[in-house]
Design an enzyme around this catalytic site. Structure first.
Site, PDB file in Angstrom:
ATOM      1  N   THR A   1     -33.330  30.886  52.535  1.00 12.84           N
ATOM      2  CA  THR A   1     -33.177  31.814  54.211  1.00 12.84           C
ATOM      3  C   THR A   1     -34.300  32.839  53.960  1.00 12.84           C
ATOM      4  OG1 THR A   1     -31.047  32.383  52.322  1.00 12.84           O
ATOM      5  CG2 THR A   1     -30.785  31.924  54.011  1.00 12.84           C
TER       6      THR A   1
ATOM      7  N   THR B   1     -26.193  29.699  52.163  1.00 12.53           N
ATOM      8  CA  THR B   1     -25.171  29.343  51.565  1.00 12.53           C
ATOM      9  C   THR B   1     -23.728  29.455  52.501  1.00 12.53           C
ATOM     10  OG1 THR B   1     -24.998  31.631  50.766  1.00 12.53           O
ATOM     11  CG2 THR B   1     -25.408  29.983  49.488  1.00 12.53           C
TER      12      THR B   1
ATOM     13  N   SER C   1     -39.303  27.517  36.038  1.00 12.78           N
ATOM     14  CA  SER C   1     -39.709  29.216  35.901  1.00 12.78           C
ATOM     15  C   SER C   1     -40.887  28.938  34.316  1.00 12.78           C
ATOM     16  CB  SER C   1     -38.485  29.437  35.407  1.00 12.78           C
ATOM     17  OG  SER C   1     -39.249  31.338  35.328  1.00 12.78           O
TER      18      SER C   1
ATOM     19  N   TYR D   1     -30.163  31.142  31.703  1.00 13.54           N
ATOM     20  CA  TYR D   1     -31.575  30.421  33.124  1.00 13.54           C
ATOM     21  C   TYR D   1     -32.658  29.707  32.539  1.00 13.54           C
ATOM     22  CZ  TYR D   1     -34.260  31.797  36.662  1.00 13.54           C
ATOM     23  OH  TYR D   1     -35.937  31.518  37.071  1.00 13.54           O
TER      24      TYR D   1
ATOM     25  N   LYS E   1     -33.757  26.028  33.526  1.00 17.45           N
ATOM     26  CA  LYS E   1     -34.900  25.720  33.822  1.00 17.45           C
ATOM     27  C   LYS E   1     -35.418  24.527  33.019  1.00 17.45           C
ATOM     28  CE  LYS E   1     -34.978  28.217  37.801  1.00 17.45           C
ATOM     29  NZ  LYS E   1     -34.591  28.073  39.094  1.00 17.45           N
TER      30      LYS E   1
HETATM   31  N1  LIG Z   1     -38.207  35.425  41.900  1.00 17.13           N
HETATM   32  C1  LIG Z   1     -38.967  34.832  40.717  1.00 17.13           C
HETATM   33  O1  LIG Z   1     -39.155  35.489  40.462  1.00 17.13           O
HETATM   34  C2  LIG Z   1     -38.695  33.797  40.009  1.00 17.13           C
HETATM   35  C3  LIG Z   1     -39.837  32.845  38.944  1.00 17.13           C
HETATM   36  C4  LIG Z   1     -39.441  31.597  38.684  1.00 17.13           C
HETATM   37  C5  LIG Z   1     -39.020  31.231  38.852  1.00 17.13           C
HETATM   38  N2  LIG Z   1     -38.135  31.365  40.517  1.00 17.13           N
HETATM   39  C6  LIG Z   1     -36.812  30.042  40.713  1.00 17.13           C
HETATM   40  O2  LIG Z   1     -37.933  30.407  42.050  1.00 17.13           O
HETATM   41  C7  LIG Z   1     -36.411  29.836  43.366  1.00 17.13           C
HETATM   42  C8  LIG Z   1     -36.489  30.577  44.329  1.00 17.13           C
HETATM   43  O3  LIG Z   1     -35.934  32.387  43.828  1.00 17.13           O
HETATM   44  P1  LIG Z   1     -36.585  32.824  44.928  1.00 17.13           P
HETATM   45  O4  LIG Z   1     -36.326  34.534  44.103  1.00 17.13           O
HETATM   46  O5  LIG Z   1     -36.858  32.800  46.242  1.00 17.13           O
HETATM   47  O6  LIG Z   1     -34.264  33.640  45.633  1.00 17.13           O
HETATM   48  P2  LIG Z   1     -33.402  34.574  45.873  1.00 17.13           P
HETATM   49  O7  LIG Z   1     -34.838  35.176  46.411  1.00 17.13           O
HETATM   50  O8  LIG Z   1     -32.706  35.254  45.024  1.00 17.13           O
HETATM   51  O9  LIG Z   1     -33.121  32.937  47.071  1.00 17.13           O
HETATM   52  C9  LIG Z   1     -32.395  32.161  46.313  1.00 17.13           C
HETATM   53  C10 LIG Z   1     -32.136  31.564  47.360  1.00 17.13           C
HETATM   54  O10 LIG Z   1     -31.378  30.516  47.048  1.00 17.13           O
HETATM   55  C11 LIG Z   1     -30.120  30.408  47.497  1.00 17.13           C
HETATM   56  N3  LIG Z   1     -28.709  30.075  47.130  1.00 17.13           N
HETATM   57  C12 LIG Z   1     -27.842  31.404  46.299  1.00 17.13           C
HETATM   58  N4  LIG Z   1     -26.868  30.906  45.637  1.00 17.13           N
HETATM   59  C13 LIG Z   1     -26.856  29.965  45.862  1.00 17.13           C
HETATM   60  C14 LIG Z   1     -26.221  28.258  45.932  1.00 17.13           C
HETATM   61  N5  LIG Z   1     -25.100  28.722  45.081  1.00 17.13           N
HETATM   62  N6  LIG Z   1     -26.400  26.960  46.283  1.00 17.13           N
HETATM   63  C15 LIG Z   1     -26.819  26.894  47.728  1.00 17.13           C
HETATM   64  N7  LIG Z   1     -28.011  27.724  47.903  1.00 17.13           N
HETATM   65  C16 LIG Z   1     -27.623  28.731  47.160  1.00 17.13           C
HETATM   66  C17 LIG Z   1     -29.669  31.965  48.560  1.00 17.13           C
HETATM   67  O11 LIG Z   1     -29.346  31.548  50.042  1.00 17.13           O
HETATM   68  P3  LIG Z   1     -28.415  32.547  50.479  1.00 17.13           P
HETATM   69  O12 LIG Z   1     -29.541  33.431  51.050  1.00 17.13           O
HETATM   70  O13 LIG Z   1     -27.619  31.788  51.735  1.00 17.13           O
HETATM   71  O14 LIG Z   1     -27.518  33.215  49.849  1.00 17.13           O
HETATM   72  C18 LIG Z   1     -31.242  31.691  48.742  1.00 17.13           C
HETATM   73  O15 LIG Z   1     -31.857  31.026  49.879  1.00 17.13           O
HETATM   74  C19 LIG Z   1     -35.289  29.768  42.040  1.00 17.13           C
HETATM   75  O16 LIG Z   1     -35.285  27.889  42.513  1.00 17.13           O
HETATM   76  C20 LIG Z   1     -35.987  31.020  41.188  1.00 17.13           C
HETATM   77  O17 LIG Z   1     -34.926  30.171  39.953  1.00 17.13           O
HETATM   78  C21 LIG Z   1     -37.967  32.378  40.961  1.00 17.13           C
END
Ligand SMILES: NC(=O)c1ccc[n+]([C@@H]2O[C@H](COP(=O)([O-])OP(=O)(O)OC[C@H]3O[C@@H](n4cnc5c(N)ncnc54)[C@H](OP(=O)(O)O)[C@@H]3O)[C@@H](O)[C@H]2O)c1
Length: 245
Positions: free
Chosen positions: A15, A38, A139, A152, A156
């Protein structure tokens, strides 16, 4: 062997942030893309955004019933996925001394048990097609560690171990399993940082900026694509030089 015609790609957590960039990139590359949300509103928004190139489904990683429902919707619609991107993940940060059991269990259940719940039902169609691509989003902290994120970081690190084990299991069927490990990405997840925290973090990034979601989506699309057919069990770091391991 190149990607079969009409390949469906399933991206969890599509999303916003990284997941949204991934579905948009894969749609541009000609996959039919199914993205999860979700909530029903989030899924509907995705369906509208993707138009004729994909659709949204409701799925929560803690809830096997909702995952089975998403796979049933794909089987009865565009078809079961031959590309799976395990992107969705959560944080519940706290230092260990203060971390509540609920915070620990939420992250492990969502990020690790959720990986099991989604990946298993995706395998049958890949095994039958003798072609598949699985990309798991890890990550940089899986290698570096991070104070306040022991739950977390553990999740990972588990994802990267899972990636290597599954790569061994599935290689003979021409299914590759890889991980992408982003550094700091400009999404809601990092939006909670204060300006001081962001500045301190950027000072450690040789490229001097946060990643955009598109930077990560490009790496995921590469690993899903024909050019990466001989790469499996690998973790691709996309972190602006933050971790040069
Ligand atoms: N941002 C960073 O700096 C970063 C760095 C390293 C790794 N990552 C990894 O990259 C991935 C995406 O991160 P992001 O920053 O894009 O996250 P985000 O902006 O927080 O978005 C999270 C996404 O996951 C969905 N989600 C949340 N809880 C869920 C659940 N219980 N079941 C199914 N879907 C769920 C959300 O859906 P809704 O909108 O419906 O809530 C949203 O689509 C994650 O695995 C994160 O750990 C992120």
């Amino acid at each position: 062997m190149s990607r079969p015609d009409g390949t469906v790609a399933f991206v969890t957590g599509a999303t916003r942030g990284i997941g949204l960039a991934i579905v948009q990139q894969l749609a541009r590359e000609g996959y039919f893309v199914v993205g999860s949300a979700t909530t029903a509103e989030g899924a509907e928004r995705l369906t509208q955004t993707l138009a004729d190139k994909g659709l949204g489904v409701v799925m929560r990683l803690q809830d096997q019933g909702s995952i089975d429902g998403a796979f049933a919707a794909m089987a009865n619609g565009p078809g079961t996925p031959l590309v799976l991107v395990n992107n969705a993940g959560i944080t519940r940060d706290n230092v260990m001394l203060r971390m509540r059991e609920e915070q620990w269990l939420d992250v492990i259940d969502t990020n690790v048990n959720g990986l099991y719940r989604v990946t298993k039902p995706a395998l049958r169609s890949m095994l039958k097609a003798r072609w598949g691509r699985i990309v798991n989003v890890s990550s940089v902290v899986a290698r570096m560690g991070n104070p306040g994120q022991s739950n977390y970081v553990s999740s990972k690190a588990a994802i990267e171990g899972f990636t290597r084990s599954l790569a061994h299991e599935l290689a003979s069927r021409n299914i590759t399993v890889n991980a992408v490990a982003p550094g700091f990405v400009d999404t809601d997840m990092t939006g909670e940082l204060t300006d001081d925290q962001t500045a301190a973090m950027l000072a450690r990034v040789p490229l001097g900026r946060m990643a955009s979601p598109q930077d990560i989506a490009s790496a995921v699309a590469f690993l899903a694509g024909d050019g990466a057919g001989y790469i499996t069990g690998e973790t691709l770091h996309v972190n602006g030089g933050l971790g040069m391991f």
